[in-house]
Structures are given as structure tokens and as C-alpha cells.
Motif scaffolding. Sequence first.
Motif, PDB file in Angstrom:
ATOM      1  N   TYR A 131      -9.618  -4.917  -6.027  1.00 21.82           N
ATOM      2  CA  TYR A 131      -9.952  -5.984  -6.201  1.00 21.82           C
ATOM      3  C   TYR A 131      -9.030  -6.669  -4.468  1.00 21.82           C
ATOM      4  CZ  TYR A 131     -11.246 -11.441  -5.525  1.00 21.82           C
ATOM      5  OH  TYR A 131     -11.283 -12.406  -5.229  1.00 21.82           O
ATOM      6  N   ILE A 132      -9.808  -6.743  -3.211  1.00 24.59           N
ATOM      7  CA  ILE A 132      -8.689  -7.497  -2.381  1.00 24.59           C
ATOM      8  C   ILE A 132      -9.491  -9.592  -2.348  1.00 24.59           C
ATOM      9  CG2 ILE A 132      -8.283  -7.263  -0.558  1.00 24.59           C
ATOM     10  CD1 ILE A 132      -6.957  -5.386  -1.815  1.00 24.59           C
ATOM     11  N   GLY A 133      -9.452 -10.219  -2.920  1.00 22.22           N
ATOM     12  CA  GLY A 133      -9.679 -10.654  -1.889  1.00 22.22           C
ATOM     13  C   GLY A 133      -8.454 -12.293  -1.196  1.00 22.22           C
ATOM     14  N   ASP A 134      -8.920 -12.850  -0.807  1.00 22.96           N
ATOM     15  CA  ASP A 134      -8.024 -14.356   0.576  1.00 22.96           C
ATOM     16  C   ASP A 134      -7.092 -12.911   0.578  1.00 22.96           C
ATOM     17  OD1 ASP A 134     -10.263 -15.764   0.353  1.00 22.96           O
ATOM     18  OD2 ASP A 134      -9.408 -15.608  -2.416  1.00 22.96           O
ATOM     19  N   ALA A 135      -7.127 -12.705   1.137  1.00 24.05           N
ATOM     20  CA  ALA A 135      -6.102 -11.130   1.941  1.00 24.05           C
ATOM     21  C   ALA A 135      -6.123 -10.814   2.739  1.00 24.05           C
ATOM     22  CB  ALA A 135      -5.956  -9.692   0.982  1.00 24.05           C
ATOM     23  N   ASN A 186       6.291  -5.602   6.616  1.00 21.52           N
ATOM     24  CA  ASN A 186       5.769  -4.269   7.004  1.00 21.52           C
ATOM     25  C   ASN A 186       6.847  -2.682   6.186  1.00 21.52           C
ATOM     26  OD1 ASN A 186       4.044  -5.305   9.101  1.00 21.52           O
ATOM     27  ND2 ASN A 186       5.954  -5.622  10.244  1.00 21.52           N
ATOM     28  N   ASN A 187       6.432  -2.176   6.081  1.00 24.50           N
ATOM     29  CA  ASN A 187       6.656  -0.906   5.844  1.00 24.50           C
ATOM     30  C   ASN A 187       7.561  -1.061   5.114  1.00 24.50           C
ATOM     31  OD1 ASN A 187       6.847   0.673   8.850  1.00 24.50           O
ATOM     32  ND2 ASN A 187       7.754  -0.135   9.289  1.00 24.50           N
ATOM     33  N   ALA A 188       6.367  -1.512   4.329  1.00 25.81           N
ATOM     34  CA  ALA A 188       7.076  -1.691   1.910  1.00 25.81           C
ATOM     35  C   ALA A 188       6.502  -1.207   1.025  1.00 25.81           C
ATOM     36  CB  ALA A 188       6.958  -3.394   2.133  1.00 25.81           C
ATOM     37  N   MET A 189       6.859  -1.370   0.580  1.00 29.68           N
ATOM     38  CA  MET A 189       6.512  -0.455  -0.466  1.00 29.68           C
ATOM     39  C   MET A 189       6.538  -1.124  -1.788  1.00 29.68           C
ATOM     40  SD  MET A 189       7.497   3.484  -1.791  1.00 29.68           S
ATOM     41  CE  MET A 189       6.973   4.101  -0.729  1.00 29.68           C
ATOM     42  N   THR A 190       5.602  -0.797  -3.046  1.00 29.00           N
ATOM     43  CA  THR A 190       5.924  -1.278  -4.621  1.00 29.00           C
ATOM     44  C   THR A 190       5.942  -0.215  -5.762  1.00 29.00           C
ATOM     45  OG1 THR A 190       3.514  -1.433  -5.090  1.00 29.00           O
ATOM     46  CG2 THR A 190       4.425  -3.811  -3.636  1.00 29.00           C
ATOM     47  N   ALA A 191       6.316  -0.138  -6.763  1.00 32.99           N
ATOM     48  CA  ALA A 191       6.371   0.649  -7.190  1.00 32.99           C
ATOM     49  C   ALA A 191       4.733   0.655  -8.562  1.00 32.99           C
ATOM     50  CB  ALA A 191       7.788   0.902  -8.587  1.00 32.99           C
ATOM     51  N   THR A 192       4.637   2.105  -8.971  1.00 31.19           N
ATOM     52  CA  THR A 192       3.251   1.205  -9.596  1.00 31.19           C
ATOM     53  C   THR A 192       3.531   0.528 -11.000  1.00 31.19           C
ATOM     54  OG1 THR A 192       2.301   4.024  -9.866  1.00 31.19           O
ATOM     55  CG2 THR A 192       1.757   3.227 -11.487  1.00 31.19           C
ATOM     56  N   GLY A 193       2.786  -0.001 -11.142  1.00 31.67           N
ATOM     57  CA  GLY A 193       2.523  -1.155 -12.726  1.00 31.67           C
ATOM     58  C   GLY A 193       3.084  -2.106 -11.979  1.00 31.67           C
ATOM     59  N   THR A 194       3.651  -2.476 -10.580  1.00 32.40           N
ATOM     60  CA  THR A 194       4.275  -3.009 -10.685  1.00 32.40           C
ATOM     61  C   THR A 194       3.449  -4.884 -10.166  1.00 32.40           C
ATOM     62  OG1 THR A 194       6.369  -2.304  -9.134  1.00 32.40           O
ATOM     63  CG2 THR A 194       6.201  -5.312  -8.958  1.00 32.40           C
ATOM     64  N   GLY A 227       1.472   0.767  -4.988  1.00 32.17           N
ATOM     65  CA  GLY A 227       1.387   1.715  -5.766  1.00 32.17           C
ATOM     66  C   GLY A 227       0.473   1.322  -6.327  1.00 32.17           C
ATOM     67  N   SER A 228      -0.484   2.465  -7.642  1.00 31.76           N
ATOM     68  CA  SER A 228      -1.548   2.146  -7.773  1.00 31.76           C
ATOM     69  C   SER A 228      -0.777   0.868  -9.209  1.00 31.76           C
ATOM     70  CB  SER A 228      -1.583   2.921  -9.025  1.00 31.76           C
ATOM     71  OG  SER A 228      -2.462   4.193  -7.498  1.00 31.76           O
ATOM     72  N   ALA A 229      -2.218   0.422  -9.598  1.00 34.94           N
ATOM     73  CA  ALA A 229      -1.649  -0.568 -10.549  1.00 34.94           C
ATOM     74  C   ALA A 229      -0.718  -2.042 -10.490  1.00 34.94           C
ATOM     75  CB  ALA A 229      -1.905  -0.472 -12.151  1.00 34.94           C
ATOM     76  N   THR A 230      -0.790  -2.461  -9.023  1.00 33.07           N
ATOM     77  CA  THR A 230       0.297  -3.081  -8.687  1.00 33.07           C
ATOM     78  C   THR A 230      -0.981  -4.612  -8.679  1.00 33.07           C
ATOM     79  OG1 THR A 230       1.208  -2.140  -6.314  1.00 33.07           O
ATOM     80  CG2 THR A 230       1.203  -4.657  -6.582  1.00 33.07           C
ATOM     81  N   MET A 231      -0.356  -5.028  -9.367  1.00 29.20           N
ATOM     82  CA  MET A 231      -0.801  -6.692  -9.357  1.00 29.20           C
ATOM     83  C   MET A 231       0.287  -7.872  -8.083  1.00 29.20           C
ATOM     84  SD  MET A 231      -3.081  -6.947 -11.611  1.00 29.20           S
ATOM     85  CE  MET A 231      -3.462  -4.952 -11.703  1.00 29.20           C
ATOM     86  N   GLY A 251      -2.940   1.125  -3.199  1.00 28.02           N
ATOM     87  CA  GLY A 251      -3.419   2.464  -4.454  1.00 28.02           C
ATOM     88  C   GLY A 251      -4.149   2.237  -5.579  1.00 28.02           C
ATOM     89  N   ALA A 252      -5.115   2.934  -6.517  1.00 28.45           N
ATOM     90  CA  ALA A 252      -5.290   2.184  -7.462  1.00 28.45           C
ATOM     91  C   ALA A 252      -5.275   1.631  -8.440  1.00 28.45           C
ATOM     92  CB  ALA A 252      -6.265   3.682  -7.615  1.00 28.45           C
ATOM     93  N   GLY A 253      -6.437   0.713  -8.125  1.00 25.30           N
ATOM     94  CA  GLY A 253      -6.300   0.102  -9.638  1.00 25.30           C
ATOM     95  C   GLY A 253      -5.245  -1.193  -9.200  1.00 25.30           C
ATOM     96  N   THR A 254      -5.345  -1.707  -8.178  1.00 24.48           N
ATOM     97  CA  THR A 254      -4.598  -3.271  -7.462  1.00 24.48           C
ATOM     98  C   THR A 254      -5.410  -3.814  -7.289  1.00 24.48           C
ATOM     99  OG1 THR A 254      -3.072  -1.705  -5.842  1.00 24.48           O
ATOM    100  CG2 THR A 254      -3.844  -3.393  -5.598  1.00 24.48           C
ATOM    101  N   ILE A 255      -4.987  -5.460  -7.768  1.00 22.20           N
ATOM    102  CA  ILE A 255      -5.759  -6.363  -7.786  1.00 22.20           C
ATOM    103  C   ILE A 255      -4.927  -7.793  -6.853  1.00 22.20           C
ATOM    104  CG2 ILE A 255      -6.386  -8.547  -9.389  1.00 22.20           C
ATOM    105  CD1 ILE A 255      -7.159  -6.372 -11.056  1.00 22.20           C
TER     106      ILE A 255
END
Length: 448
Positions: A349-353, A400-408, A387-391, A362-366
Motif C-alpha cells: 500500500y502506497i498512499g500520500d507518497a 536517494n540510494n538508501a535502503m531499508t532492511a526487511t521488516g524495518t 526491503g520487504s515488509a517495511t512499515m 519490496g513485497a508487503g511494504t506499507i
Amino acid sequence: MSNSLIVLAAGMGTRMNSDLPKVLHKIAGAPLVVHAMKSGEALGLDHTVVVVGHGGEAVEAAVKDWNPDAVVVTQEEQLGTGHAALQAREALAGIEGNAFVAFGDTPFIRPETLQSMLDARATHDVIVLGFEVYDPTVRYGRLITDGDNLTGIVEFKDATEAQREIPLCNSGVICVDTQLLFSLLDEVGNDNASGEYYLPDIVGIARNRGLSATVVRCDEAETLGINTRAELARAEQMFQNAMRAEAMENGVTLHAPETVIFAHDTVIGRDAIIEPNVVFGPRVTVESNATIRAFSHLEGCHVSRGSTVGPFARLRPGAELNEDVHIGNFVEIKNATIDEGAKVNHLTYIGDAFIGKKTNVGAGTITCNYDGVFKHKTTIGANSFIGSATMLVAPVTVGNNAMTATGTVVTKDIPDGAMAIARTKQENKAGFAVKLFEMLKAKKAKGS
Ligand code: UD1
Ligand code: CA
């Protein structure tokens, strides 16, 4: 000289069996009354007056939403189409030119047809739009002609059996000099089977004054009047078929045209591909070479050239996809810009972004955009990897060029080039799983 359109939209339409006024029922996402207004407006008419019933605030709102310049007048009591048209008199006082009277429940009149009626005014005073139906049981008014001349109109209810055999029917649309219209309407009485003031009676009255009247003909499909839910469904079907044919004509590929649902204002570019079971709500534009895959639902959004949406995606109002974006299955986008080449492929889900160029989500990001009272914005830069499942707890900015670990769970801004990781550390307890299984199985065997 300025021409006007009067749309009669006061009736509730009791045969619809609805709490909603008849003209607010929709075809292809637009109320019937808006369809009626659109055909006149396409002709460049200068004034639009819509006659609504008592308590017609909802109709007025729909009318103004479409055309803020339209004048809405109220007919307090529904005493007939003639009485309804008379309510426009004050709004059109002193206006010289022709007036069309059309019905709010007759949404498919083509602008070209209205133009032919306008042209016919060169030779006749009153122009009535007619069509032919070879069925003496259809409940339309019948047009009585004498060569090219129209001598009168008789309502179905008042018609003799012989008159019901006449195939030429009244569509309801009339074109006549504006001030003459009101003068003729002044003479209309209500001595008939319904006790109503009939608009079509102006033809007989004009003839008695030595004026002339004639018929312009069109196809029955164009004058389809909607009185029941079944007629509404049939009209929707006809409209959809026409939109599908037009889209294909314009170079759009529809794999299964009969399963694609358009809105009245859907715009699709050449060489776009629309897979089966796609639904378009109002205000959607899809550019050339975009692909909308099966079972997607789009509304109030824009899909740029080369983008792919779906299958099973939902684009809600304010979704703006730039070129070559990929939106995959079970993804919802609302009020968000997805910049060129970005990918949001699974269960997200991507809202107001804002999602920057070439960023991969990634999958399951909100985007957690709503705190129960306010909406907050999430901004993600270019070339980042979520990363997947990032909240993403908004308001929040990812560089830019940033990253989030899965589940963050992201609660603080992430600078350019940084990786955010916010989750509890994993601990492995040796042999613990086997022990736990044994304990649980033993418990089950004891029957507790
Ligand atoms: C009308 C015509 C009929 C024609 C048919 C075509 C009359 C008397 N009859 O019949 O000859 O063949 O349309 O579809 O005109 N309305 C008002 N105020 C009123 C009554 C009606 O605003 O007091 C509006 C309704 O909301 C509707 C339109 O006028 O949009 C037509 O009225 P409706 O009762 O549906 O007329 P029909 O019986 O269909
Ligand atoms: Ca009707």
C-alpha cells in the motif's frame, strides 16, 4: 443570438424503485443528468438550465460539479414536462436564440443530432426529434405527420389504437426559439389522460398559430429513455459497447472487450493493452504503450507511457505513474506519484507518497499514512531499495540510494546512501524446536 439547453430532471422516477432521484443513477460513472448536459455542451451552447424537483439538492450538486455555470431551477410540483420547461423562463429572460429542451433521463443524444435540429430551424419553427419503433405497445408519444410537416404529438396514454400503430415516436427533444417556447407553453393545458401539462402539446399550439413544425429523425438507441433499472442496465451495456468499439478504433488492444468497463471520460492511448476484467472509474488517462493487466481497478489516476499495472492492482484517485513504472499484483496506490522506472510489485500500500526514479519497493511494504485523524506524507528518493515488509510511518523521508532492511519499521528520516534497520535481533535456541514439538504432541495425546 445565443443558444440554450433546458434539461428536465425533476422526476423521481418511481419505476426505478429507488431513494435516489432517477437522473442521479449513473451510466459509465456519470449521472444521467450529466450525460444529458454533455451532449448540449459539446455543441457549444451558451446557457444550460437544469430543472430539478423539490429537494433536488443532490441533483443540483451533481449538476454544479459537472458545470458550475449551469443554472439550476426548481419545479416544486411535478405537473408535467410542459410545466417543467416553463420553470426555465426567468433564467432565460431576454435571451435571444434557440432553446433545446431535453430530458435528464435520455442520456445518449449525440451533438450531431442536435446540430441537425438547429439546421432544421432554417425552414421550420418547431423541431422535434423523432425515431421509429415498429411496436404498438411501446409507451412513447407518437408523432402525427403530414408529409414533411409535424401536425401534432399524442401521448401513448391518450393515443387511439390506430395512433399507437404509428412507428414514429417522440424522443422528447425539442428545438424552438427561446422566447417562443415560453409563449407556447403558456397555452398548454392539462386536459388529458394524466392530468399533466405536456411539453409536446406546444406543437399543436404552434400549428394553430400558423407556425410550422417538422421532425428530425435519429436512431432509437440515441433516444433511449431510462425509466426502470432494466432500461438502465441496457443503457449501460450499450454505452460500454460503444466505448469499447471506440477504444479499439483508436488503436487500443482489448483482449476481451466485453469484460472491460469504461467510465464516460476514460482516455486510453494508442497501442495500450487492456487485459480482461479491468474496470475504469471516472477520470483515468492511460498513455500509449501502457499495459493494464487483468482484474485491475483504476480511478482518478494517470498511467504514463510504457508502464505496467496489475494483475489485481488498484489505482485510486491521485495515483500518478510516470514512464515505465511497474505496479504488480495486490498493490494499492492512492494520491502518490511513482517516478520513472520505479517498481512496486507485490502486496503493497502506497498512499500520500512520492517514490523516486528507479526505486524498488519490496513485497508487503506499507506507507502508514493515517494516524486516525491526519494524513501524512512519505517521500522516498531515487534508486533506493525498500526491503520487504517495511512499515514507513509517515511523515517520513527516505533519501536517494538508501535502503531499508526487511521488516524495518521506519520512524525516522533516512539520509542519502544509508541503510535503516529497525527490528529485534534474532536469537537461535539450539534443539528448542524439537523439545517444544514433543511437549505439545504429548499434551495432545493426553487429550487436553
Ligand atoms: C416523455 C414524452 C413522450 C416521449 C418520451 C420519450 C411528455 C409528456 N411525454 O414521456 O412523448 O415519447 O418522453 O422518452 O413529454 N419531468 C420533469 N417534471 C415533470 C415531469 C417530468 O422534470 O413534471 C422530467 C423527468 O424527470 C424526465 C423527463 O421530464 O427526465 C421526461 O418525463 P417522463 O415522465 O419520463 O416522460 P415520459 O413518460 O417518458
Ligand atoms: Ca421517460
